[in-house]
Design an enzyme around this catalytic site. Structure first.
Site, PDB file in Angstrom:
ATOM      1  CB  CYS A 190     -14.465  31.498  41.578  1.00 50.85           C
ATOM      2  SG  CYS A 190     -13.822  31.272  39.884  1.00 50.85           S
TER       3      CYS A 190
HETATM    4  N1  LIG Z   1     -18.411  27.310  38.150  1.00 45.66           N
HETATM    5  C1  LIG Z   1     -18.040  28.323  39.093  1.00 45.66           C
HETATM    6  O1  LIG Z   1     -17.369  27.989  40.187  1.00 45.66           O
HETATM    7  C2  LIG Z   1     -18.019  29.697  38.718  1.00 45.66           C
HETATM    8  C3  LIG Z   1     -17.626  30.628  39.468  1.00 45.66           C
HETATM    9  C4  LIG Z   1     -17.764  32.037  39.051  1.00 45.66           C
HETATM   10  C5  LIG Z   1     -18.214  32.286  38.091  1.00 45.66           C
HETATM   11  N2  LIG Z   1     -18.706  31.316  37.077  1.00 45.66           N
HETATM   12  C6  LIG Z   1     -19.274  31.620  35.774  1.00 45.66           C
HETATM   13  O2  LIG Z   1     -20.877  31.686  35.980  1.00 45.66           O
HETATM   14  C7  LIG Z   1     -21.281  31.372  34.645  1.00 45.66           C
HETATM   15  C8  LIG Z   1     -21.824  29.871  34.868  1.00 45.66           C
HETATM   16  O3  LIG Z   1     -20.900  28.689  35.319  1.00 45.66           O
HETATM   17  P1  LIG Z   1     -21.425  27.180  35.532  1.00 45.66           P
HETATM   18  O4  LIG Z   1     -20.328  26.701  36.185  1.00 45.66           O
HETATM   19  O5  LIG Z   1     -22.713  27.444  36.272  1.00 45.66           O
HETATM   20  O6  LIG Z   1     -21.740  26.852  34.167  1.00 45.66           O
HETATM   21  P2  LIG Z   1     -22.343  25.447  33.589  1.00 45.66           P
HETATM   22  O7  LIG Z   1     -22.256  24.440  34.763  1.00 45.66           O
HETATM   23  O8  LIG Z   1     -21.884  25.137  32.383  1.00 45.66           O
HETATM   24  O9  LIG Z   1     -23.617  26.128  33.231  1.00 45.66           O
HETATM   25  C9  LIG Z   1     -24.105  26.888  32.239  1.00 45.66           C
HETATM   26  C10 LIG Z   1     -25.621  27.077  32.036  1.00 45.66           C
HETATM   27  O10 LIG Z   1     -25.718  27.956  30.976  1.00 45.66           O
HETATM   28  C11 LIG Z   1     -26.770  27.543  30.282  1.00 45.66           C
HETATM   29  N3  LIG Z   1     -26.428  28.058  28.861  1.00 45.66           N
HETATM   30  C12 LIG Z   1     -25.502  27.644  28.050  1.00 45.66           C
HETATM   31  N4  LIG Z   1     -25.696  28.410  26.947  1.00 45.66           N
HETATM   32  C13 LIG Z   1     -26.618  29.207  27.039  1.00 45.66           C
HETATM   33  C14 LIG Z   1     -27.213  30.147  25.939  1.00 45.66           C
HETATM   34  N5  LIG Z   1     -26.655  30.308  24.844  1.00 45.66           N
HETATM   35  N6  LIG Z   1     -28.485  30.684  26.558  1.00 45.66           N
HETATM   36  C15 LIG Z   1     -28.846  30.482  27.569  1.00 45.66           C
HETATM   37  N7  LIG Z   1     -28.486  29.620  28.615  1.00 45.66           N
HETATM   38  C16 LIG Z   1     -27.295  28.811  28.267  1.00 45.66           C
HETATM   39  C17 LIG Z   1     -26.768  26.044  30.457  1.00 45.66           C
HETATM   40  O11 LIG Z   1     -28.216  25.696  30.283  1.00 45.66           O
HETATM   41  P3  LIG Z   1     -28.795  24.666  29.013  1.00 45.66           P
HETATM   42  O12 LIG Z   1     -27.877  24.238  28.410  1.00 45.66           O
HETATM   43  O13 LIG Z   1     -29.789  23.681  29.831  1.00 45.66           O
HETATM   44  O14 LIG Z   1     -29.741  25.775  28.498  1.00 45.66           O
HETATM   45  C18 LIG Z   1     -26.536  25.916  31.962  1.00 45.66           C
HETATM   46  O15 LIG Z   1     -27.605  25.937  32.587  1.00 45.66           O
HETATM   47  C19 LIG Z   1     -20.001  31.220  33.773  1.00 45.66           C
HETATM   48  O16 LIG Z   1     -19.966  32.322  33.053  1.00 45.66           O
HETATM   49  C20 LIG Z   1     -18.978  30.910  34.761  1.00 45.66           C
HETATM   50  O17 LIG Z   1     -17.633  31.382  34.038  1.00 45.66           O
HETATM   51  C21 LIG Z   1     -18.426  29.977  37.593  1.00 45.66           C
END
Ligand SMILES: NC(=O)c1ccc[n+]([C@@H]2O[C@H](COP(=O)([O-])OP(=O)(O)OC[C@H]3O[C@@H](n4cnc5c(N)ncnc54)[C@H](OP(=O)(O)O)[C@@H]3O)[C@@H](O)[C@H]2O)c1
Length: 345
Positions: free
Chosen positions: A149
């Protein structure tokens, strides 16, 4: 129609992907994973998706991801790299919203992310998904590294200046602020309402993981290694990134018209809006949309250029840019599913 799976459908970028993909004319959602909520209807967890998404969460093991045409990983760092090779071998195109494939130097990635890389060979072939830079390579990508981001807001803001070679590339400064959703949906003390609301703080001054990513992109644009000071801040908003960027004009050069430089660089880009001279873009002017709005200033006609760049961290900073990349990879209209007017107020 293509079949699409989302790994990590319970997180903030995951639900944002579902919002965008559920109205995409060429996409059929076939699998949405959660390890903890398997069996629950997606619309029960996210009522915003009622009548839009009829699927139930499934475990990643039961998701039959190999039957998809494309799979998004909206998961923490270190997950996609373990599954991508198998999916690619099955003909699935992988789009990782995490950082597993963003840094070309695997040793550097391992240093910043504190783990061993499970698929270095795929790092070499992965394409960095900033469409305004890599559109042609994105078309054929089998593994797509969706940018972070902060790196999206900072690179789009600096690129016209760095590519034109008009600022001192040794001393770039990026002062960036993010809403709390940038930290994801998992429970953590620093994102609790009483901790994050009505307060404002810098973090990661000594070195944030997005630093090497931004430096890599701007160095490629400059044709040499750039020097960058990057200071992120947590601000009490839900969504949004505001990056204030500073560059010193190189002494003795003939400075082009900066407004024209930016307008020309992003002419024809659907998702980058160069605002009129003198503007101050607000994060709410891009809320829920895939837009990056940019304004360029030269205060008092001095030797410093100031660029203001705003995005929605969950859209142009994550899920929206990922859908934009999917559109390019599959030859769809680049704006498919992304033709959204920002929400205001
Ligand atoms: N938030 C932002 O603004 C943003 C922006 C750019 C990039 N990102 C990146 O995008 C990714 C997701 O971010 P987020 O903010 O959406 O995170 P989040 O809200 O913490 O969600 C993480 C997701 O990953 C799943 N998960 C966790 N461990 C897992 C595993 N071992 N195997 C399969 N699924 C798993 C979780 O689902 P369950 O626990 O239900 O399986 C949950 O749905 C991260 O790498 C982050 O750095 C985030």
């Amino acid at each position: 129609m293509i079949k699409v799976g989302v790994v990590g459908g319970t997180g903030y970028t995951g639900v944002e992907l579902l919002r965008l993909l559920s109205r995409h004319p060429q996409v059929e959602l076939t699998a949405i994973t959660s390890r903890g909520e398997a069996g629950m209807p997606v619309a029960e967890m996210f009522p915003s998706l009622r009548r839009r998404v009829d699927l139930k969460f499934v475990t990643p093991q039961d998701a039959q991801l190999e039957k998809c045409d494309a799979v998004f990983f909206a998961t923490p760092n270190g997950i996609a790299m373990k599954q991508a090779a198998e999916l690619v071998a099955a003909g699935v195109r992988v789009i990782d919203l995490a950082a597993d494939f963003r840094i070309r130097d695997v040793a550097e990635w391992q240093k910043w992310y504190g783990m061993e890389h499970a698929a270095p060979a795929l790092v070499a072939e992965a394409v960095y998904g900033l469409p305004e830079v890599n559109r042609e390579q994105i078309r054929n990508a089998r593994v797509l590294a969706n940018p972070g981001c902060y790196p999206t807001a900072v690179q789009l803001g600096f690129l016209p200046l760095v590519e034109a070679g008009v600022i001192d590339a040794d001393h770039l400064i990026a002062d960036a602020k993010s809403g709390v959703s940038g930290a994801g949906r998992k429970a953590e003390v620093h994102t609790l309402l009483p901790e994050a609301a009505d307060s404002f703080k810098a973090y990661g001054v000594a070195g944030h993981r997005h630093l090497p990513e931004i430096r890599q992109g701007l160095s490629l644009a400059a044709g040499r290694t750039v020097g960058l000071t990057f200071v992120p801040h947590l601000t009490p908003m839900i969504r949004g990134i505001h990056a204030t960027l500073y560059g010193r004009i190189k002494p003795g050069i003939e400075l082009p018209d900066l407004q024209a430089l930016f307008e020309k660089r992003y002419a024809g880009e659907a998702f980058v809006d160069v605002m009129p001279a003198g503007s101050h873009p607000e994060t709410r002017s891009v809320r829920a949309s895939n837009l990056c709005r940019i304004a360029v200033h030269r205060p008092q006609g001095g030797d410093t250029v100031v660029v203001l760049s705003v995005i929605d961290n969950l859209v142009k900073g994550a899920a929206g840019q990922a859908v934009q990349n999917l559109n390019i990879m599959f030859g769809f209209d680049e704006e498919a599913g992304l033709d959204i007017v920002p929400v205001s107020p």
